[in-house]
Motif scaffolding. Structure first.
Motif, short mmCIF file in Angstrom:
data_model
loop_
_atom_site.label_atom_id
_atom_site.label_comp_id
_atom_site.label_asym_id
_atom_site.label_seq_id
_atom_site.Cartn_x
_atom_site.Cartn_y
_atom_site.Cartn_z
N SER A 64 72.12 25.37 48.10
CA SER A 64 71.17 24.89 47.09
C SER A 64 69.74 25.14 47.52
O SER A 64 68.89 25.57 46.72
CB SER A 64 71.40 23.40 46.84
N ASN A 65 69.46 24.90 48.81
CA ASN A 65 68.11 25.16 49.32
C ASN A 65 67.76 26.65 49.23
O ASN A 65 66.63 27.02 48.89
CB ASN A 65 67.98 24.68 50.75
N GLN A 68 66.90 27.41 45.66
CA GLN A 68 65.58 26.90 45.31
C GLN A 68 64.47 27.75 45.93
O GLN A 68 63.44 28.02 45.30
CB GLN A 68 65.45 25.45 45.76
N GLU A 71 64.25 30.98 43.94
CA GLU A 71 63.58 30.75 42.66
C GLU A 71 62.08 30.53 42.86
O GLU A 71 61.26 31.02 42.07
CB GLU A 71 64.21 29.54 41.97
#
Length: 258
Positions: A64-65, A68, A71
């Motif tokens: 997830s990191n 992120q 992005e």
């Protein structure tokens, strides 16, 4: 106290000699304790591994990191591209603002010193004086020429020396008046020189404004087409040509009648 297990005969036949008897000492772990430990190990293995769950959670958080961060980097790159475009647009707007400011200054100079100032009033006055002086001088010259013509005709008809003398003096006076009337050319030249100076001033500032916006070629691209709206005789009246504009020779005129 050591307990010896009985060995059966079939065991001796198939397995050979009897092995050393297993002696359970008082200090050795008992069978029940060993089984208890084995059961505890089995239960522990059957339970979910907290470390494994932590590893899974850690892996998910790491993924997830990473997403992120990716992005955020993509968004940052987009913002940087937009900032570069804004900087280029600002440069172009600054150039346009500078060009408009310089054009306004040129127009202000023209408006203050030429179009709506004393210079343009002087130009109008000088041109009016040129027209008036030319008309007046032309009228005087024509009147003097007519008087000379009449005096010359009369001179041929009189025989008296006194009358001939009077007529000759009148002719001389008319000739002098013609010479005086021809002085208008000098005054006209001075007045037209003033007008040309003002026109040159206007031309220089208009040329400067054209240079601000890319020069004559750039201005021509936006110029509307020239349409001659004159009709009838007005369309044929173009005024006298300059020396370098070409004139019809006598041979050309004679060729029209051939």
């Amino acid at each position: 106290m050591a307990v010896q297990r009985k060995r059966f005969r079939i065991e001796e036949t198939s397995l050979g000699a009897a092995p050393e008897p297993f002696v359970e000492s008082e200090h050795a772990p008992k069978h029940s304790e060993i089984m208890s430990e084995l059961r505890a190990i089995r239960e522990q293995m059957a339970m979910p591994n907290p470390n494994g769950a932590t590893n899974i959670v850690t892996t998910e958080l790491s993924a997830s990191n990473d997403r992120q961060i990716a992005e955020a980097n993509a968004l940052l790159q987009s913002y940087r591209a937009q900032i570069e475009q804004c900087e280029k647009l600002k440069i172009e707007l600054d150039l346009i603002h500078d060009a408009i400011s310089r054009t306004k200054r040129e127009i202000a100079v023209l408006h203050g010193k030429s179009f709506d100032g004393d210079e343009m009033a002087k130009v109008n006055g000088e041109l009016g004086a040129v027209v008036g002086g030319t008309e007046e001088a032309t009228q005087l010259i024509l009147e003097a020429a007519e008087a000379i013509d009449q005096a010359a005709s009369a001179l041929t008809k009189v025989n008296s020396p006194d009358q001939q003398k009077l007529i000759s003096e009148e002719i001389q006076e008319r000739v002098i008046s013609i010479f005086e009337a021809c002085n208008f050319q000098d005054l006209t030249g001075q007045r037209i020189s003033k007008v040309m100076t003002t026109m040159k001033f206007i031309e220089n500032h208009i040329t400067a404004m054209m240079d601000i916006w890319g020069g004559v070629d750039a201005i021509k691209a936006h110029a509307p087409p020239i349409v001659d709206t004159r009709e009838g005789d007005d369309k044929l009246l173009n005024g006298p040509k300059l020396d370098d504009e070409g004139h019809a020779s006598q041979d050309d005129i004679d060729a029209l009648f051939d």
